[in-house]
Design a protein around this motif. Structure first.
Motif, short mmCIF file in Angstrom:
data_model
loop_
_atom_site.label_atom_id
_atom_site.label_comp_id
_atom_site.label_asym_id
_atom_site.label_seq_id
_atom_site.Cartn_x
_atom_site.Cartn_y
_atom_site.Cartn_z
N UNK A 1 31.48 50.63 10.96
CA UNK A 1 30.41 50.76 11.95
C UNK A 1 29.48 51.94 11.61
N UNK A 2 28.18 51.64 11.63
CA UNK A 2 27.18 52.66 11.35
C UNK A 2 26.94 52.94 9.88
N UNK A 3 27.67 52.28 9.01
CA UNK A 3 27.53 52.54 7.57
C UNK A 3 26.30 51.87 6.96
N UNK A 4 25.86 50.75 7.56
CA UNK A 4 24.70 50.03 7.04
C UNK A 4 23.70 49.84 8.18
N UNK A 5 22.55 50.55 8.16
CA UNK A 5 21.57 50.43 9.25
C UNK A 5 21.09 48.99 9.41
N UNK A 6 20.92 48.57 10.67
CA UNK A 6 20.43 47.22 10.96
C UNK A 6 21.49 46.15 10.95
N UNK A 7 22.77 46.55 10.80
CA UNK A 7 23.85 45.57 10.74
C UNK A 7 24.93 45.95 11.75
N UNK A 8 25.36 44.97 12.56
CA UNK A 8 26.48 45.16 13.48
C UNK A 8 27.68 44.38 12.95
N UNK A 9 28.85 45.01 12.98
CA UNK A 9 30.08 44.36 12.54
C UNK A 9 30.96 44.11 13.75
N UNK A 10 31.41 42.85 13.91
CA UNK A 10 32.20 42.47 15.07
C UNK A 10 33.55 41.91 14.62
N UNK A 11 34.65 42.54 15.04
CA UNK A 11 35.97 42.00 14.68
C UNK A 11 36.26 40.71 15.42
N UNK A 12 36.94 39.80 14.73
CA UNK A 12 37.30 38.52 15.33
C UNK A 12 38.79 38.32 15.31
N UNK B 1 20.88 43.47 1.13
CA UNK B 1 21.53 44.06 2.29
C UNK B 1 23.00 43.63 2.38
N UNK B 2 23.26 42.35 2.14
CA UNK B 2 24.64 41.87 2.18
C UNK B 2 25.47 42.55 1.10
N UNK B 3 24.88 42.76 -0.06
CA UNK B 3 25.59 43.46 -1.14
C UNK B 3 25.92 44.89 -0.74
N UNK B 4 25.00 45.56 -0.03
CA UNK B 4 25.27 46.91 0.43
C UNK B 4 26.44 46.92 1.43
N UNK B 5 26.49 45.89 2.27
CA UNK B 5 27.59 45.79 3.22
C UNK B 5 28.93 45.62 2.48
N UNK B 6 28.94 44.81 1.45
CA UNK B 6 30.16 44.60 0.69
C UNK B 6 30.58 45.88 -0.02
#
Length: 391
Positions: free
Chosen positions: A127-138, A178-183
């Motif tokens: 959380x907060x590591x990549x601006x503009x992206x929210x991560x939601x646990x499932x 952006x997806x690569x930065x998330x990974x």
């Protein structure tokens, strides 16, 4: 009239040598599904057209009477609906798996079926590591990310590339950087995470990174009741199916002990289906276990899961006099460990008998219904066409 559909996800397969040339459906002990076929009629259902990847999203939309060409935008937004996440018009929701990638190879698409609690702890570190992206646990390895102001990307389901190098299958298109930065952020955050240290110490696979796939914007799905004049309910442990149900205005029926894996409580699903059909006209019982066994490449577990589905059908037949149908959404062959778009066998009890003796891929091919297109299945089941939708 009232109707119950029991869908064994990925239940269809190919003949397997170690089963004497039988498919898992033919080999498994399925007296109750055989009874549906024997007391009704069978056919084959084409749930996935050639223009789509063979996934449970497109396939289940089709079985529920929806044309994916008019309402499918991706798996992510369907799962977002199940999780109660409201997407803005410029948001993209991507499903992401917690995966095990080592030495550049997709070793496992579910990180050893990591628990939901472990997954939530890992995702909290993002959380907060990549601006503009929210991560939601499932649930378990199945999670969600929302990208604000996204444009979309071409992605590959991780279960399609197990044992393969990941580099040729990384996201492509506008959102790819952006997806690569998330990974990359996940790889760094997970590397020495306490959850992974504990899993490795216990001899389990670590979740080394995330894998985003099947993103899309909020879809527009007509209400089930308005299309058919019937009230409907969904029983599933999978966010995808519950998301479809929420968009369609169907009741989402939570079943304690339903896990979306091999250890699901089959008997509880049957009980809750029977309770729900007392107040609803239509209940859709989705069981994920056969698909999970197919992805694992386990013949033994797939046979066991099919027999679990048969137990659900048996309980329903013993206590319900209405129309009952049984089918998979797509095949998940043991040989391939992933989905195919081959037509699937279906049987409906509540229609004239066609002489079919057992329920299987080969027997259904000779059934009276012949080959049916996916979105026409409910018309066949209900004996009517959907109502015209107002513009």
């Amino acid at each position: 009239m009232k109707y119950i559909v029991v869908l064994g996800d990925g239940m269809a397969d190919e003949p397997i040598e170690e089963l004497g040339g039988k498919t898992p459906l033919e080999y498994a002990d399925t007296p109750n599904m055989d009874r549906v076929a024997r007391e009704g009629s069978c056919g084959l259902l084409r749930t996935v057209k050639d223009v789509y990847e063979p996934g449970s999203d497109v396939a289940n939309l089709s079985v529920l009477g929806y044309d994916p060409g008019t309402c499918y935008t991706g798996r992510g937004p369907l799962e977002a609906a199940s999780m109660g996440i409201d997407l803005a018009p410029t948001d993209y929701a991507y499903r992401f798996n917690l995966v095990t990638v080592r030495r550049g190879v997709m070793e496992d698409f579910n990180a050893g079926h990591i628990t939901s609690q472990e997954g939530a702890a890992l995702i909290a570190s993002l959380q907060g590591k990549v601006p503009g992206v929210e991560f939601h646990p499932g649930i378990s390895y199945r999670n969600l990310m929302v990208v604000h102001g996204a444009k979309g990307s071409v992605t590959t389901p991780p279960h399609d590339i197990v044992g393969q190098e990941t580099a040729p299958h990384l996201p492509d298109g506008p959102d790819a950087p952006l997806l690569s930065r998330c990974m990359e952020a996940a790889t760094a955050a997970f590397a020495d995470h306490p959850v992974n240290r504990a899993r490795i110490a216990a001899g389990k696979l670590p979740a080394t990174t995330i894998w985003p796939w099947s993103g899309g914007k909020r879809p527009s799905i007509p209400a089930f009741h308005e299309r058919w004049g019937l009230s409907g309910g969904m029983i599933s442990a999978v966010d995808l199916l519950n998301g479809i149900a929420r968009y369609a205005g169907m009741e989402v029926i939570q079943v304690p002990g339903a896990t979306g894996f091999l250890d699901t409580d089959y008997a509880a699903k049957a009980r809750y289906a029977l309770e729900a059909i007392e107040r609803l006209d239509f209940v859709y019982v989705h069981v994920e276990a056969p698909d999970e066994a197919g992805h694992m490449g386990s013949v033994e577990e797939k046979v066991r899961a099919i027999e679990g589905v048969d137990g659900i059908v048996g309980t329903i037949l013993d206590h319900f006099d209405g129309t009952v149908a049984v089918l998979p959404d797509h095949p998940t062959p043991i040989r391939l460990k992933t989905h195919t778009r081959d037509p699937v066998p279906f049987a409906i009890r509540g229609r004239a008998r066609d002489g079919t003796a057992v329920y299987s891929e080969r027997e259904a091919a000779n059934g009276a219904f012949g080959l049916v297109e996916g979105p026409d299945f409910l018309s066949l089941l209900f004996g009517k066409k959907p109502f015209e939708q107002k513009e």
